[in-house]
Design a protein around this motif. Structure first.
Motif, PDB file in Angstrom:
ATOM      1  N   ASN A 105       4.299  22.629  -8.418  1.00 21.96           N
ATOM      2  CA  ASN A 105       3.973  24.115  -8.179  1.00 21.96           C
ATOM      3  C   ASN A 105       5.029  24.867  -8.702  1.00 21.96           C
ATOM      4  O   ASN A 105       5.026  26.159  -8.197  1.00 21.96           O
ATOM      5  N   ARG A 106       5.505  24.833  -9.793  1.00 16.11           N
ATOM      6  CA  ARG A 106       6.704  25.410 -10.162  1.00 16.11           C
ATOM      7  C   ARG A 106       6.229  26.971 -10.497  1.00 16.11           C
ATOM      8  O   ARG A 106       7.150  27.813 -10.462  1.00 16.11           O
ATOM      9  N   VAL A 107       5.091  27.147 -11.153  1.00 15.23           N
ATOM     10  CA  VAL A 107       4.694  28.388 -11.708  1.00 15.23           C
ATOM     11  C   VAL A 107       4.607  29.309 -10.458  1.00 15.23           C
ATOM     12  O   VAL A 107       4.921  30.473 -10.372  1.00 15.23           O
ATOM     13  N   LEU A 108       3.832  28.677  -9.379  1.00 12.94           N
ATOM     14  CA  LEU A 108       3.530  29.714  -8.131  1.00 12.94           C
ATOM     15  C   LEU A 108       5.037  30.186  -7.573  1.00 12.94           C
ATOM     16  O   LEU A 108       5.011  31.197  -7.294  1.00 12.94           O
ATOM     17  N   ILE A 109       5.966  29.115  -7.545  1.00  9.61           N
ATOM     18  CA  ILE A 109       7.121  29.448  -6.901  1.00  9.61           C
ATOM     19  C   ILE A 109       7.990  30.388  -7.878  1.00  9.61           C
ATOM     20  O   ILE A 109       8.574  31.344  -7.299  1.00  9.61           O
ATOM     21  N   MET A 110       8.023  30.232  -9.215  1.00 15.76           N
ATOM     22  CA  MET A 110       8.785  30.888  -9.969  1.00 15.76           C
ATOM     23  C   MET A 110       8.141  32.571 -10.005  1.00 15.76           C
ATOM     24  O   MET A 110       8.913  33.409 -10.244  1.00 15.76           O
ATOM     25  N   ASP A 111       6.826  32.642  -9.873  1.00 15.53           N
ATOM     26  CA  ASP A 111       6.228  34.143 -10.065  1.00 15.53           C
ATOM     27  C   ASP A 111       6.724  34.698  -8.838  1.00 15.53           C
ATOM     28  O   ASP A 111       6.974  35.940  -8.678  1.00 15.53           O
ATOM     29  N   PHE A 112       6.540  34.008  -7.606  1.00 19.45           N
ATOM     30  CA  PHE A 112       7.082  34.591  -6.355  1.00 19.45           C
ATOM     31  C   PHE A 112       8.423  35.246  -6.567  1.00 19.45           C
ATOM     32  O   PHE A 112       8.779  36.264  -6.059  1.00 19.45           O
TER      33      PHE A 112
ATOM     34  N   LYS B 170       8.510  37.976  -8.727  1.00 19.55           N
ATOM     35  CA  LYS B 170       8.031  39.301  -8.035  1.00 19.55           C
ATOM     36  C   LYS B 170       8.967  40.012  -6.921  1.00 19.55           C
ATOM     37  O   LYS B 170       9.119  41.211  -6.885  1.00 19.55           O
ATOM     38  N   HIS B 171       9.684  39.017  -6.289  1.00 24.18           N
ATOM     39  CA  HIS B 171      10.806  39.685  -5.322  1.00 24.18           C
ATOM     40  C   HIS B 171      12.079  39.751  -5.941  1.00 24.18           C
ATOM     41  O   HIS B 171      13.074  39.634  -5.010  1.00 24.18           O
ATOM     42  N   ARG B 172      12.191  39.609  -7.077  1.00 29.02           N
ATOM     43  CA  ARG B 172      13.565  39.604  -7.668  1.00 29.02           C
ATOM     44  C   ARG B 172      14.709  38.838  -7.119  1.00 29.02           C
ATOM     45  O   ARG B 172      15.744  39.127  -6.798  1.00 29.02           O
TER      46      ARG B 172
ATOM     47  N   GLU C 265      11.996  22.572 -15.548  1.00 33.81           N
ATOM     48  CA  GLU C 265      10.812  22.994 -15.781  1.00 33.81           C
ATOM     49  C   GLU C 265      10.791  24.318 -14.985  1.00 33.81           C
ATOM     50  O   GLU C 265       9.937  25.098 -15.510  1.00 33.81           O
ATOM     51  N   LEU C 266      11.485  24.446 -13.896  1.00 31.23           N
ATOM     52  CA  LEU C 266      11.235  25.596 -13.392  1.00 31.23           C
ATOM     53  C   LEU C 266      11.738  26.919 -13.988  1.00 31.23           C
ATOM     54  O   LEU C 266      11.576  27.813 -13.789  1.00 31.23           O
ATOM     55  N   VAL C 267      12.823  26.484 -14.625  1.00 34.34           N
ATOM     56  CA  VAL C 267      13.671  27.544 -15.594  1.00 34.34           C
ATOM     57  C   VAL C 267      12.839  28.034 -16.737  1.00 34.34           C
ATOM     58  O   VAL C 267      12.615  29.167 -16.877  1.00 34.34           O
ATOM     59  N   GLU C 268      11.955  26.916 -17.289  1.00 36.44           N
ATOM     60  CA  GLU C 268      11.091  27.506 -18.462  1.00 36.44           C
ATOM     61  C   GLU C 268       9.898  28.004 -17.684  1.00 36.44           C
ATOM     62  O   GLU C 268       9.424  28.882 -18.446  1.00 36.44           O
ATOM     63  N   ALA C 269       9.611  28.089 -16.577  1.00 39.83           N
ATOM     64  CA  ALA C 269       8.462  28.765 -15.957  1.00 39.83           C
ATOM     65  C   ALA C 269       8.869  30.058 -15.411  1.00 39.83           C
ATOM     66  O   ALA C 269       8.129  30.848 -14.600  1.00 39.83           O
ATOM     67  N   GLY C 270      10.293  30.379 -15.422  1.00 40.39           N
ATOM     68  CA  GLY C 270      10.619  31.715 -15.248  1.00 40.39           C
ATOM     69  C   GLY C 270      11.815  31.772 -14.408  1.00 40.39           C
ATOM     70  O   GLY C 270      12.191  32.936 -13.878  1.00 40.39           O
ATOM     71  N   GLY C 271      12.374  30.829 -14.058  1.00 36.93           N
ATOM     72  CA  GLY C 271      13.515  30.767 -12.936  1.00 36.93           C
ATOM     73  C   GLY C 271      14.876  30.952 -13.595  1.00 36.93           C
ATOM     74  O   GLY C 271      14.782  30.994 -14.834  1.00 36.93           O
TER      75      GLY C 271
ATOM     76  N   MET D  13      21.160  24.977 -17.453  1.00 33.97           N
ATOM     77  CA  MET D  13      20.173  25.989 -18.183  1.00 33.97           C
ATOM     78  C   MET D  13      20.254  27.341 -17.551  1.00 33.97           C
ATOM     79  O   MET D  13      19.943  27.326 -16.373  1.00 33.97           O
ATOM     80  N   ILE D  14      20.144  28.384 -18.445  1.00 35.58           N
ATOM     81  CA  ILE D  14      20.014  29.377 -17.963  1.00 35.58           C
ATOM     82  C   ILE D  14      19.043  30.379 -18.631  1.00 35.58           C
ATOM     83  O   ILE D  14      18.960  30.262 -20.025  1.00 35.58           O
ATOM     84  N   ASN D  15      18.391  31.107 -17.811  1.00 36.43           N
ATOM     85  CA  ASN D  15      17.288  31.911 -18.558  1.00 36.43           C
ATOM     86  C   ASN D  15      17.621  33.519 -18.667  1.00 36.43           C
ATOM     87  O   ASN D  15      17.511  34.254 -17.404  1.00 36.43           O
ATOM     88  N   LEU D  16      18.097  33.946 -19.725  1.00 41.52           N
ATOM     89  CA  LEU D  16      18.628  35.300 -19.711  1.00 41.52           C
ATOM     90  C   LEU D  16      17.288  36.200 -19.586  1.00 41.52           C
ATOM     91  O   LEU D  16      17.558  37.560 -18.901  1.00 41.52           O
ATOM     92  N   LYS D  17      16.141  35.822 -20.078  1.00 47.56           N
ATOM     93  CA  LYS D  17      15.001  36.696 -19.921  1.00 47.56           C
ATOM     94  C   LYS D  17      14.855  37.058 -18.424  1.00 47.56           C
ATOM     95  O   LYS D  17      14.493  38.202 -17.738  1.00 47.56           O
ATOM     96  N   ALA D  18      14.782  36.013 -17.599  1.00 47.56           N
ATOM     97  CA  ALA D  18      14.694  36.013 -16.117  1.00 47.56           C
ATOM     98  C   ALA D  18      15.824  36.777 -15.490  1.00 47.56           C
ATOM     99  O   ALA D  18      15.311  37.619 -14.714  1.00 47.56           O
TER     100      ALA D  18
END
Length: 280
Positions: free
Chosen positions: A181-188, A191-193, A202-208, A250-255
């Motif tokens: 459910n990584r996409v659902l969790i990362m979208d939340f 949304k709530h910054r 995979e959670l970072v790749e999904a936006g974490g 792993m770090i996501n600078l876009k996120a």
């Protein structure tokens, strides 16, 4: 991939049966029963809950486990060096792993004083990990909001609790329910910054924001060496359980930009992989 490197070609000198629980733990008994009925030579399973379900099936078919948390503490093997029985493989155990994840959050958010933790009560290892979380949080004087989630359906309630309690960051423990459910969790989280640190890349790749832990993909490749040895006659009881040596950040600078967080150079310098923000 690991089996290919050892000379195995699916459909030629090896046949592989795939089964997926899709994050639904109640499916484990039926899926395991199917594999046993097929009389396979060896089974490979990822995670503690699925491994414990396999134990309950009481089969003598050798099992290679991947990324089990504490195989000794949860009763999966007798010891890491001498597992005994018909189970061996690779553990993701590290006594200080959750503490290091929480320290990373504090480095990125110096004023952090309250974190939420997603954990699965059906995962026996999470009870051990929560003790690590408690000790690390106490040392850093942080408040912890524990959110037990066993199924996809329970995520909405966990999200509602986060919105109500307003923790400053999120820690998601390693579990297939959260991976699925990584996409659902990362979208939340986006949304709530809500910044966070996660067990899976995979959670970072999904936006974490960040992940820190063993290289799970490498563990799955390493499992092939166990399969190879068992197929060639070695007993699982004689193959020591392998613990991770290297942990990756792993770090996501876009996120980070999206949620308004600045990752300090001291943390960025230690990263093994960085998802960079597009210029402009």
């Amino acid at each position: 991939e690991g089996l290919r490197d050892l000379g195995y070609i699916e459909g030629k000198n090896i046949s592989i049966e795939y089964r997926w629980a899709e994050g639904k733990y109640e499916r484990f008994p039926d899926l395991i029963a199917e594999l046993i009925a097929l009389k396979v030579d060896v089974v490979v399973i990822a995670g503690t809950p699925a491994t414990q379900a396999y134990q309950k099936a009481r089969t003598s078919i050798p099992l290679v486990v991947v990324a089990v948390g504490d195989p000794v503490g949860t009763g999966i093997v007798a010891s890491l060096n001498r597992p005994g029985g018909n189970i061996t493989g690779l553990t993701s155990i590290s006594p200080e792993l959750e503490g290091k994840r929480i320290e990373l959050l504090r480095e990125v958010i110096p004023k952090l004083s309250h974190i939420a933790v997603l954990w699965n009560p059906k995962n026996a290892y999470h009870a051990i990990e929560n003790k690590q979380v408690e000790a690390a949080a106490a040392a850093l004087r942080m408040k912890v909001l524990y959110l037990g989630v066993e199924t996809h359906e329970q995520l909405d309630n966990a999200f509602a609790q986060i919105v109500k309690e307003r923790p400053g960051a999120l820690l998601v423990l390693a579990d297939r329910v959260f991976l699925h459910n990584r996409v659902l969790i990362m979208d939340f989280a986006a949304k709530h910054r809500l910044p966070g640190v996660y067990a899976y890349v995979e959670l970072v790749e999904a936006g974490g924001l960040m992940s820190y832990g063993p290289n799970y993909a490498d563990m799955h490749r390493r499992a092939a060496t166990y399969v190879d040895k068992i197929l060639k006659g070695t007993k699982p009881a004689d193959l020591p359980v392998e613990a991770p040596i290297k942990f990756e950040l792993m770090i996501n600078l876009k996120a980070a930009k999206r949620i308004g967080v600045t990752v300090p150079p001291s943390v960025l310098y230690r990263a093994d992989k960085v998802i960079k923000d597009a210029p402009g």
